[in-house]
Design a protein around this motif. Structure first.
Motif, PDB file in Angstrom:
ATOM      1  N   GLY A 155       0.777  -1.229   0.000  1.00 17.93           N
ATOM      2  CA  GLY A 155       0.000   0.000   0.000  1.00 17.93           C
ATOM      3  C   GLY A 155       0.809   1.280   0.000  1.00 17.93           C
ATOM      4  N   TYR A 156       2.037   1.232  -0.502  1.00 23.27           N
ATOM      5  CA  TYR A 156       2.879   2.428  -0.581  1.00 23.27           C
ATOM      6  C   TYR A 156       3.140   2.746  -2.052  1.00 23.27           C
ATOM      7  N   PRO A 157       2.200   3.377  -2.750  1.00 21.03           N
ATOM      8  CA  PRO A 157       2.330   3.589  -4.196  1.00 21.03           C
ATOM      9  C   PRO A 157       3.402   4.601  -4.575  1.00 21.03           C
ATOM     10  N   ASP A 158       3.801   5.467  -3.649  1.00 23.15           N
ATOM     11  CA  ASP A 158       4.765   6.524  -3.975  1.00 23.15           C
ATOM     12  C   ASP A 158       6.183   6.190  -3.534  1.00 23.15           C
ATOM     13  N   VAL A 159       6.447   4.965  -3.198  1.00 21.58           N
ATOM     14  CA  VAL A 159       7.767   4.582  -2.695  1.00 21.58           C
ATOM     15  C   VAL A 159       8.842   4.782  -3.760  1.00 21.58           C
ATOM     16  N   THR A 160      10.015   5.185  -3.319  1.00 23.28           N
ATOM     17  CA  THR A 160      11.189   5.249  -4.201  1.00 23.28           C
ATOM     18  C   THR A 160      12.315   4.442  -3.560  1.00 23.28           C
ATOM     19  N   ASP A 167      32.902   0.683  -0.701  1.00 26.82           N
ATOM     20  CA  ASP A 167      33.954  -0.256  -0.320  1.00 26.82           C
ATOM     21  C   ASP A 167      33.828  -0.610   1.152  1.00 26.82           C
ATOM     22  N   SER A 168      34.029  -1.896   1.425  1.00 22.72           N
ATOM     23  CA  SER A 168      33.972  -2.356   2.805  1.00 22.72           C
ATOM     24  C   SER A 168      35.348  -2.250   3.452  1.00 22.72           C
ATOM     25  N   ILE A 169      35.395  -2.508   4.732  1.00 23.18           N
ATOM     26  CA  ILE A 169      36.685  -2.475   5.442  1.00 23.18           C
ATOM     27  C   ILE A 169      37.595  -3.563   4.912  1.00 23.18           C
ATOM     28  N   ASP A 170      37.047  -4.737   4.631  1.00 24.99           N
ATOM     29  CA  ASP A 170      37.845  -5.854   4.153  1.00 24.99           C
ATOM     30  C   ASP A 170      38.072  -5.737   2.655  1.00 24.99           C
ATOM     31  N   ALA A 171      39.304  -5.989   2.237  1.00 23.64           N
ATOM     32  CA  ALA A 171      39.642  -5.915   0.826  1.00 23.64           C
ATOM     33  C   ALA A 171      38.856  -6.970   0.040  1.00 23.64           C
ATOM     34  N   GLY A 172      38.415  -6.563  -1.148  1.00 26.13           N
ATOM     35  CA  GLY A 172      37.669  -7.488  -1.993  1.00 26.13           C
ATOM     36  C   GLY A 172      36.192  -7.579  -1.654  1.00 26.13           C
ATOM     37  N   TYR A 173      35.731  -6.749  -0.731  1.00 25.24           N
ATOM     38  CA  TYR A 173      34.328  -6.751  -0.318  1.00 25.24           C
ATOM     39  C   TYR A 173      33.737  -5.346  -0.442  1.00 25.24           C
ATOM     40  N   VAL A 174      32.427  -5.294  -0.638  1.00 30.63           N
ATOM     41  CA  VAL A 174      31.713  -4.022  -0.664  1.00 30.63           C
ATOM     42  C   VAL A 174      30.453  -4.159   0.174  1.00 30.63           C
ATOM     43  N   ASP A 175      29.915  -3.021   0.582  1.00 32.56           N
ATOM     44  CA  ASP A 175      28.624  -2.975   1.257  1.00 32.56           C
ATOM     45  C   ASP A 175      27.593  -2.426   0.273  1.00 32.56           C
ATOM     46  N   LEU A 176      26.428  -3.084   0.237  1.00 31.03           N
ATOM     47  CA  LEU A 176      25.356  -2.686  -0.663  1.00 31.03           C
ATOM     48  C   LEU A 176      24.265  -1.999   0.150  1.00 31.03           C
ATOM     49  N   PHE A 177      23.955  -0.766  -0.225  1.00 31.26           N
ATOM     50  CA  PHE A 177      22.955   0.021   0.496  1.00 31.26           C
ATOM     51  C   PHE A 177      21.720   0.218  -0.383  1.00 31.26           C
ATOM     52  N   PHE A 178      20.546   0.019   0.217  1.00 27.22           N
ATOM     53  CA  PHE A 178      19.287   0.372  -0.422  1.00 27.22           C
ATOM     54  C   PHE A 178      18.649   1.491   0.394  1.00 27.22           C
ATOM     55  N   SER A 179      18.476   2.648  -0.234  1.00 22.46           N
ATOM     56  CA  SER A 179      17.848   3.796   0.439  1.00 22.46           C
ATOM     57  C   SER A 179      16.399   3.878   0.002  1.00 22.46           C
ATOM     58  N   ILE A 180      15.499   3.845   0.971  1.00 21.49           N
ATOM     59  CA  ILE A 180      14.064   3.745   0.703  1.00 21.49           C
ATOM     60  C   ILE A 180      13.356   4.982   1.258  1.00 21.49           C
ATOM     61  N   VAL A 181      12.569   5.629   0.403  1.00 15.38           N
ATOM     62  CA  VAL A 181      11.646   6.674   0.857  1.00 15.38           C
ATOM     63  C   VAL A 181      10.252   6.095   0.694  1.00 15.38           C
ATOM     64  N   GLU A 182       9.655   5.706   1.803  1.00 15.42           N
ATOM     65  CA  GLU A 182       8.418   4.934   1.759  1.00 15.42           C
ATOM     66  C   GLU A 182       7.210   5.748   1.281  1.00 15.42           C
ATOM     67  N   GLY A 183       7.137   7.004   1.643  1.00 19.64           N
ATOM     68  CA  GLY A 183       5.911   7.748   1.397  1.00 19.64           C
ATOM     69  C   GLY A 183       4.820   7.285   2.359  1.00 19.64           C
ATOM     70  N   SER A 184       3.631   7.720   2.129  1.00 16.30           N
ATOM     71  CA  SER A 184       2.517   7.362   3.016  1.00 16.30           C
ATOM     72  C   SER A 184       1.811   6.113   2.490  1.00 16.30           C
ATOM     73  N   GLN A 185       1.372   5.303   3.408  1.00 19.00           N
ATOM     74  CA  GLN A 185       0.582   4.135   3.020  1.00 19.00           C
ATOM     75  C   GLN A 185      -0.829   4.590   2.655  1.00 19.00           C
ATOM     76  N   THR A 186      -1.359   3.972   1.585  1.00 19.80           N
ATOM     77  CA  THR A 186      -2.700   4.316   1.128  1.00 19.80           C
ATOM     78  C   THR A 186      -3.641   3.167   1.425  1.00 19.80           C
ATOM     79  N   ARG A 187      -4.753   3.494   2.096  1.00 17.13           N
ATOM     80  CA  ARG A 187      -5.758   2.494   2.427  1.00 17.13           C
ATOM     81  C   ARG A 187      -7.114   2.906   1.857  1.00 17.13           C
TER      82      ARG A 187
END
Length: 642
Positions: A155-160, A167-187
Motif C-alpha cells: 500500500g505504498y504507491p509513492d515509494v522510491t 567499499d567495505s573495510i575488508d579488501a575485496g568486499y563491498v557494502d550494498l545500500f538500499f535507500s528507501i523513501v516509503e511515502g505514506s501508506q494508502t488504504r
C-alpha cells in the motif's frame, strides 16, 4: 561501456603485440589444449568450466576467441581481464589461453535505510542478491524493483528505492545500500458502485480483490488490482446474462477524515452500465454431416430460456469443437454468429461447420528427457504413429505422464507434418528429481543400552530412466541391524502389469530373557500347565494376599486367583528377576515379499487390483550348554531355520 571497450582494446593489444611477437600468429588454427585463469580468489575454477570446456580441443580463430571472451564477460564475475597465448608444447602444435582476471568484489553486508514499515528480514526475502554474492549491477536494479513492488503490495504507491555500493573495510568486499523513501501508506476507506441495479453493492464487493479497511481487512490499496477488479465485475455480469455490460470508469479520490496516523485514505467508485439481460436461445448448426446435432450437443451445459452464462457458453463451444478434434478432424473451420431477438431478449448462435479430412500422426517426438528413456514416455501415450489425431487421447497421455511423477512439466506441440493431413506430436518434458535419500536418528528406549536407531534409505522411482522403482535401506541400533532391498515395475512385459519384490535381512540381539534351567525344569507350554514358571521360581502355590505357601489348593481357588504361583505373586508385588538368572540370544531373519497387480483405465479414472504374498526364514542361536530359555518356542528354534 568504457570498461568493456577498454577490455577489448587490452585484449587486442595483448594478442597482437606482446603475446605473439615471437612468431606472427603461430596460434591461429592450433587446437586449444587448456584455458587457465590467474587471479581467481573468490571464484572457483569449476564455476568457469561450464563456459570454457566447450572451447577445448577446438582450433583457435578470432571468431572463436571473441565468442569465448563474450561468454566470460557475460558471467559478470570480472571487472576486467587480459588474455595471453602460450604454447602447450615445444613444437607449438597446441595453444594454452591464459586469462589474468580482476574479480568483482563480494557483498559483505546488505543495509537498508528508511525502511520504517517493513522489516529487514522481509526485504531480504524478496531480493536476489545475498551476502557473499558477487556484486552485479543488473541484479541490483532487479532488487530495487523487487523492493518497490513489495512496498506497492503493502500500500505504498509513492515509494522510491535507490542503491549505492561502498567499499567495505575488508579488501575485496563491498557494502550494498538500499535507500528507501516509503511515502505514506494508502488504504481504502470505501468502495461504491454507480449504475448497478441488477447486483447489489455487497455482491459486487465480493467479486473484488481490493477490500475496504475493516476489522478483518487492512484495506491496503494496490493500483495494479484496479484492472483485475474491473474484469471481475464484468465477468460476474457476463455470467449472469448481461453480455453488453461495461465498467465505463473507475474514479479514485482522496477521503478526508480526522485520523492522524500518517496514512492516506481513498474512495473508489466503479461506474457501471449494465445493459439488458439476455437469455440463451440455443445452437443452430450448418454443414455437420459427420455428427448429428444431438451428438454435438451431448456435452454442452447451456439451457434454452435461461440467462446466458458467458463462461459456460465458451466451454460449450469448446465441447462442440472437441467432438471433431477427438476424432481427428482438426482442420475443420467453425464460424459462429449471434442472432439477437430484441422481443424475447434471446440470443441464439448459428454455428457453420466446414468439415475436412482427418489428421493422422506422422511422428511422435520426445524432447527434454535426459534420464528417462523414450519408450518409458511413449508407453504412457495412448497413441502411436499412424493413429488418428485425438485431443482427448493426447490429454489422457499428458495426465499419464504427470502421474508417473517423473516430470515437473509436460508440454505438447503439434506442428504440421510433411504433407496435408499429417501432424507431428512433440512431447516436451522437463524432468524432476526422482531420487530420494533419507537419513537420521531415532531415539527410543527399545533400541537397547544406547537408545538410538540410525537409518539410511536411498530410493529412485525412475531407476536408470527405465521407469522402475529401486530402494535400498539400512537400519542400525545396538541390538538390531537390518538391510532391505525393494524393486517394483509397473509395466511388466510392456503391459500395465505391476510386480514388486521386497527383500530384507535382519539381525536382532535379545537381552534379559527369562530362563528355565534350574530344577524343576519344565517342558510344557503355559497353556498345558499353569505352574510353568521361569527361574529362580519353582511354581508352587502361595496365598495371593500373604504369599504363604498353599500345598493343596482347590480348583476354585486357582480359578478365582485367590492362590497364585510364587512367580505371579512376586511380579504382582513389583519384584523383577535378577540379571544372574537371565540370558541373551540372537536371531537372524530373511524376509521376502512379492506383489502383483493390474491397472485398468476406465472413463472415471484408474482402477488397480492387486495381491501379495510374504514369507520369512528365521534362525535362532544361543549356547545351549549354558542357557535354556523359558519360552519353549525359542528352545524349539535353536539352530533351526523356520
Amino acid at each position: 561501456m568504457r570498461r568493456v571497450l577498454l577490455t577489448v582494446v587490452i585484449l587486442v593489444l595483448t594478442l597482437s603485440t606482446a603475446v605473439f611477437s615471437q612468431s606472427a600468429e603461430w596460434y591461429v588454427d592450433k587446437p586449444i589444449s587448456e584455458i587457465r585463469f590467474i587471479g581467481l580468489t573468490n571464484i572457483d575454477q569449476s564455476e568457469l568450466d561450464g563456459v570454457t570446456d566447450q572451447f577445448l580441443n577446438k582450433n583457435f580463430t578470432d571468431t572463436l576467441f571473441w565468442d569465448l571472451q563474450s561468454k566470460l564477460y557475460s558471467l559478470n564475475y570480472f571487472d576486467n581481464f587480459t588474455a595471453n597465448a602460450l604454447p602447450a608444447d615445444d613444437s607449438r602444435q597446441k595453444v594454452i589461453i591464459e586469462f589474468t582476471v580482476t574479480e568483482r568484489p563480494l557483498i559483505q553486508s546488505i543495509i537498508f535505510r528508511g525502511n520504517l514499515s517493513l522489516t529487514k528480514t522481509k526485504l531480504l526475502e524478496v531480493i536476489a542478491l545475498k551476502q557473499d554474492d558477487i556484486i552485479n549491477n543488473a541484479r541490483i536494479r532487479m532488487d530495487e524493483t523487487a523492493i518497490k513492488e513489495l512496498y506497492i503490495e503493502e500500500g505504498y504507491p509513492d515509494v522510491t528505492v535507490e542503491s549505492n555500493v561502498e567499499d567495505s573495510i575488508d579488501a575485496g568486499y563491498v557494502d550494498l545500500f538500499f535507500s528507501i523513501v516509503e511515502g505514506s501508506q494508502t488504504r481504502i476507506e470505501s468502495i461504491s458502485f454507480s449504475g448497478n441495479a441488477f447486483a447489489s453493492d455487497n455482491t459486487l464487493k465480493g467479486q473484488l480483490e481490493s477490500k475496504e479497511q475493516a476489522f478483518f481487512s487492512k484495506g491496503i490499496f494496490q493500483e495494479g488490482l484496479v484492472e483485475k477488479d474491473k474484469a471481475a465485475i464484468e465477468k460476474y455480469y457476463y455470467d449472469s446474462g448481461y453480455l453488453d455490460m461495461k465498467v465505463v470508469d473507475v474514479v479514485i479520490t482522496d477521503f478526508e477524515n480526522d485520523k492522524d496516523d500518517g496514512r492516506n485514505y481513498i474512495e473508489i467508485v466503479f461506474y457501471i452500465e449494465e445493459g439488458e439481460e439476455w437469455l440463451f436461445g440455443g445452437f443452430n448448426f450448418e454443414g455437420n454431416t459427420l455428427y448429428t446435432e444431438e451428438e454435438l450437443l451431448e456435452n454442452t451445459t447451456s439451457s434454452i430460456g435461461k440467462s446466458i452464462n458467458k463462461s459456460r457458453l465458451e466451454s460449450d463451444f469448446i465441447s462442440i469443437s472437441d467432438v471433431y478434434y477427438n476424432d481427428g478432424y482438426i482442420y475443420n473451420n467453425m464460424a459462429t454468429a449471434e442472432n439477437r431477438d430484441d422481443d424475447t431478449n434471446e440470443i441464439s448462435f448459428n454455428i457453420v461447420i466446414e468439415e475436412k479430412n482427418r489428421a493422422h500422426i506422422e511422428n511422435i517426438i520426445i524432447t527434454g528427457n535426459e534420464k528417462t528413456k523414450d519408450y518409458v514416455i511413449l508407453r504412457e501415450l495412448p497413441l502411436e504413429v499412424g493413429d488418428v489425431f485425438s485431443k482427448s487421447a493426447i490429454m489422457q497421455g499428458l495426465n499419464n505422464l504427470y502421474n508417473t511423477q517423473y516430470f515437473s512439466s509436460v508440454v505438447p506441440d503439434m506442428p504440421y507434418g510433411s504433407e496435408l493431413g499429417l501432424m507431428d506430436l512433440v512431447i516436451n518434458v522437463e524432468e524432476q528429481n526422482t531420487t530420494d535419500i533419507q537419513f537420521g536418528l531415532t531415539f527410543t528406549p527399545t533400541a537397547g543400552s544406547i537408545p538410538v536407531i540410525g537409518f539410511l534409505k536411498w530410493n529412485d522411482s525412475n531407476f536408470l530412466g527405465n521407469g522402475q522403482d529401486l530402494s535400498v535401506g539400512l537400519e542400525i541400533a545396538p541390538t538390531s541391524q537390518e538391510i532391505s532391498f525393494g524393486y517394483s515395475d509397473n509395466w511388466l512385459f510392456e503391459q500395465r502389469l505391476s510386480a514388486g519384490i521386497d527383500l530384507s535381512f535382519s539381525h536382532d540381539q535379545y537381552t534379559s530373557v527369562p530362563q528355565d534351567i534350574l530344577q524343576p525344569v519344565f517342558n510344557l507350554d503355559d497353556s498345558e500347565d499353569v505352574q510353568v514358571v521361569p527361574d529362580p521360581y519353582d511354581g508352587h502355590w502361595v496365598d495371593a494376599e500373604t504369599g504363604i505357601a498353599v500345598d493343596y489348593p482347590t480348583d476354585a481357588e486357582i480359578a478365582d486367583e485367590t492362590v497364585l504361583t510364587d512367580y505371579d505373586y512376586a511380579i504382582a508385588e513389583g519384584e523383577t528377576i535378577d540379571d544372574s538368572y537371565l540370558m541373551d540370544y540372537e536371531s537372524y531373519t530373511l524376509s521376502l515379499a512379492g506383489s502383483g497387480g493390474y491397472t485398468f483405465h476406465t472413463p472415471v479414472g484408474r482402477v488397480a487390483v492387486g495381491s501379495g504374498l510374504s514369507t520369512a526364514l528365521s534362525y535362532v542361536y544361543y549356547d545351549s550348554s549354558l542357557y535354556r530359555p523359558y519360552d519353549k518356542t525359542i528352545r524349539d528354534s535353536l539352530d533351526t531355520v523356520t
